[in-house]
Design a protein around this motif. Structure first.
Motif, PDB file in Angstrom:
ATOM      1  N   VAL A   1      35.961  45.203  36.240  1.00  0.00           N
ATOM      2  CA  VAL A   1      36.007  43.741  36.304  1.00  0.00           C
ATOM      3  C   VAL A   1      35.191  43.325  37.520  1.00  0.00           C
ATOM      4  O   VAL A   1      35.399  43.852  38.629  1.00  0.00           O
ATOM      5  CB  VAL A   1      37.445  43.218  36.437  1.00  0.00           C
ATOM      6  CG1 VAL A   1      37.439  41.706  36.671  1.00  0.00           C
ATOM      7  CG2 VAL A   1      38.258  43.543  35.190  1.00  0.00           C
TER       8      VAL A   1
ATOM      9  N   VAL B   1      33.277  41.427  32.621  1.00  0.00           N
ATOM     10  CA  VAL B   1      33.735  42.780  32.345  1.00  0.00           C
ATOM     11  C   VAL B   1      32.522  43.660  32.073  1.00  0.00           C
ATOM     12  O   VAL B   1      31.610  43.273  31.339  1.00  0.00           O
ATOM     13  CB  VAL B   1      34.696  42.807  31.142  1.00  0.00           C
ATOM     14  CG1 VAL B   1      34.899  44.217  30.620  1.00  0.00           C
ATOM     15  CG2 VAL B   1      36.042  42.204  31.526  1.00  0.00           C
TER      16      VAL B   1
ATOM     17  N   SER C   1      39.483  39.316  30.626  1.00  0.00           N
ATOM     18  CA  SER C   1      40.021  40.662  30.362  1.00  0.00           C
ATOM     19  C   SER C   1      41.116  40.604  29.298  1.00  0.00           C
ATOM     20  O   SER C   1      40.862  40.941  28.138  1.00  0.00           O
ATOM     21  CB  SER C   1      40.550  41.289  31.654  1.00  0.00           C
ATOM     22  OG  SER C   1      41.563  40.478  32.247  1.00  0.00           O
TER      23      SER C   1
ATOM     24  N   PRO D   1      43.609  44.812  32.389  1.00  0.00           N
ATOM     25  CA  PRO D   1      42.991  44.949  33.713  1.00  0.00           C
ATOM     26  C   PRO D   1      43.560  46.106  34.526  1.00  0.00           C
ATOM     27  O   PRO D   1      42.912  46.577  35.469  1.00  0.00           O
ATOM     28  CB  PRO D   1      43.267  43.599  34.385  1.00  0.00           C
ATOM     29  CG  PRO D   1      44.412  43.011  33.632  1.00  0.00           C
ATOM     30  CD  PRO D   1      44.278  43.508  32.226  1.00  0.00           C
TER      31      PRO D   1
END
Length: 538
Positions: free
Chosen positions: A294, A307, A442, A449
């Motif tokens: 991330v 991402v 995410s 995550p």
């Protein structure tokens, strides 16, 4: 020969201009020598900060303008304009009977509101009184059902001229299938209202979905003036400083485009700066052995998150910037108005808010001592002792007393808090705004995550990384060398790229899906291929 009389060199330069600072990296391809410079942005005339940084970076490696082989640029001009909602008066011309296209919009309710009972649609990008319609109708195949009304079109163009509306988007029904009516409307606007800046949906986005096509066209029109003025100014200054050096601008899809073309496709730059950051983050984390990442790019005006999967940023055509849909190919980045310069303020209900309005670089946060009047996230960090009292290697001295005074007067005293508690509240709200953006890109895309690393960069990103990892249960944080200028690495590691898209006709789609005749699809493909080849030749 180089500007100082030495042997000529081959130096590539990347320039990332943010709302607060301009970052420059100069790389000598022959020797590998590198220079990194961070200098304050100059919003009144961005070319000043741009060229100041370029000159300083070249000087550090003993090079001059004659050594330049290319300059690649990432800009947040369009991004910041959309985030701050400073779009001016825009007009919309659409097909008769479809004047409430923007009001109807989509039924979807943003995450966090539960259902529509708690949510009120935000104001339209074009108010109803600035929408005008023209008679004429195409069907979904592009066949003409009713001819285009030239007389009414001229009346509409004159009306916008008389109302002094100089930015106009044109989105006629089914123009993706046949652009003739829109092209004619554009010709009439050029004739009757030559001062108008016009965007035609059939040139901006030749795809179906009327609302998204209209919004993308209007966003293109809204940023066209500012982006055009900005690029023209930079081009003029660069031509005088380094004649003939190729000048490219980062696009939202991770490629670059010549500056001359960007003026005609400003919508492609709405995530220019953030895209460079995502590419730079992918480059660094791949080298470090992380494949699921991330990215957190915290700047002065906004924070951008994305991402990275298997070393590549993910792409989308369903992006949104500041609440405005932009259906163009872009790196899947979520942008929020939360950065170091984001202003802390109290709502009429006396609740603490942070952003999306930013103090930018001029006047900047209170602690910059440049005439700022409102406390910002940077001021809060300084009060809490999280940043030193000088930035840019000592060039920018920060005034801690001014930051404390502003937070006390504007936030702490009205809320009956200590200054430290008020500063901590400003930072905590900012952290949660950033966390919400990470969840969107995410969890909202089906990614957990907790299985990702977090790379934090930009001037403000690393300051928030630990709290974000705590909020989201992210196990690993990556802080790259020189995090404040990571976006410029992405600018030095990209190719020229553009995208040609068109919605195929219903008959062609049906034939292809049935496994039958695909000649119509192939014909469309050949047209797009011809466009792409012609573009490459130019």
């Amino acid at each position: 020969m180089a500007g100082d009389g030495q042997t000529s060199r081959r130096v590539r330069v990347g320039v990332d201009t943010g709302g607060t600072f301009t970052d420059v990296v100069a790389l000598d391809d022959e020797t590998g020598e590198l220079a990194v410079v961070k200098t304050p942005s100059t919003p009144a005339d961005p070319a000043i900060g741009f060229l100041t940084g370029v000159r300083a970076a070249l000087a550090r490696i003993g090079a001059g303008p004659a050594d330049l082989t290319s300059i690649s640029h990432g800009t947040t001009v369009a991004t910041n304009q959309l985030l701050e909602g400073d779009l001016g008066r825009i007009g919309l011309i659409t097909t008769e009977g479809f004047e409430f296209l923007l009001e109807i919009a989509r039924q979807s309710v943003p995450d966090g509101y539960g259902n529509s009972y708690f949510w009120v649609k935000p104001p339209r990008i074009v108010p109803a009184e600035l929408v005008r319609t023209v008679r004429g109708r195409l069907d979904h195949t592009g066949a003409e059902l009713r001819p285009f009304d030239d007389g009414q079109a001229r009346q509409v163009a004159r009306w916008f001229r008389d109302q002094e509306v100089t930015t106009v988007g044109v989105c006629l029904l089914h123009a993706y299938a046949n652009p003739d009516h829109e092209v004619r409307m554009g010709e009439i606007l050029a004739d009757e209202h030559p001062d108008a800046v016009v965007s035609l949906s059939s040139r901006v986005l030749r795809e179906y979905r009327e609302y998204e096509r209209a919004m993308t066209t209007l966003v293109d029109a809204a940023v066209k003036v500012r982006v055009g003025r900005y690029v023209d100014r930079l081009g003029t200054e660069l031509a005088a400083y380094a004649p003939g050096v190729p000048f490219a601008i980062m696009k939202s899809n991770g490629g670059v485009l010549s500056a001359d073309e960007v003026v005609h496709q400003p919508i492609t730059t709405v995530l220019s700066g953030p895209a460079a950051g995502a590419l730079g983050a992918a480059l660094v984390t791949s080298a470090a052995g992380y494949r699921r990442v991330v990215t957190l790019d915290g700047g002065g005006t906004s924070t951008d998150v994305s991402v990275v999967l298997d070393g590549e940023p993910t792409l989308t055509t369903e992006g949104t910037i500041g609440g405005y849909p932009s259906k163009i190919p872009m790196i899947d980045i979520v942008t929020v108005g939360a950065g170091g310069g984001s202003v802390a303020w109290l709502s009429p209900e006396q609740t603490l808010r942070v952003g999306p309005r930013s103090a930018g670089a001029d006047p900047g946060p209170m602690c910059y001592g440049r005439g700022g009047t409102e406390p910002t996230v940077t001021d809060a960090h300084l009060v809490l002792g999280r940043i030193p009292e000088a930035l840019l290697g000592g060039e920018l001295r920060l005034e801690a007393r001014a930051a404390r005074t502003a937070i006390e007067a504007r936030i702490a005293r009205p809320l009956r808090l200590s200054v430290d508690d008020a500063a901590a509240g400003i930072v905590e709200i900012t952290d949660n705004n950033m966390a919400r953006a990470i969840r969107t890109v995410s969890v909202g895309r089906g990614h957990d995550p907790r299985r990702f690393a977090l790379i934090a960069f930009g001037g403000a990103g690393p300051l928030h990384a630990c709290r974000l990892a705590e909020l989201l249960d992210i196990p690993t944080i990556v802080i790259p060398p020189r995090p404040g200028v990571l976006s410029t690495w992405g600018l030095l590691d990209t190719d020229i790229r553009t995208t040609f898209v068109r919605t195929a006709g219903p008959a062609a789609r049906q034939a292809a899906s049935d496994g039958g005749d695909v000649s119509a699809v192939e014909a469309t493909w050949r047209e797009l291929e011809a466009q792409a080849r012609a573009w490459l030749d130019e």
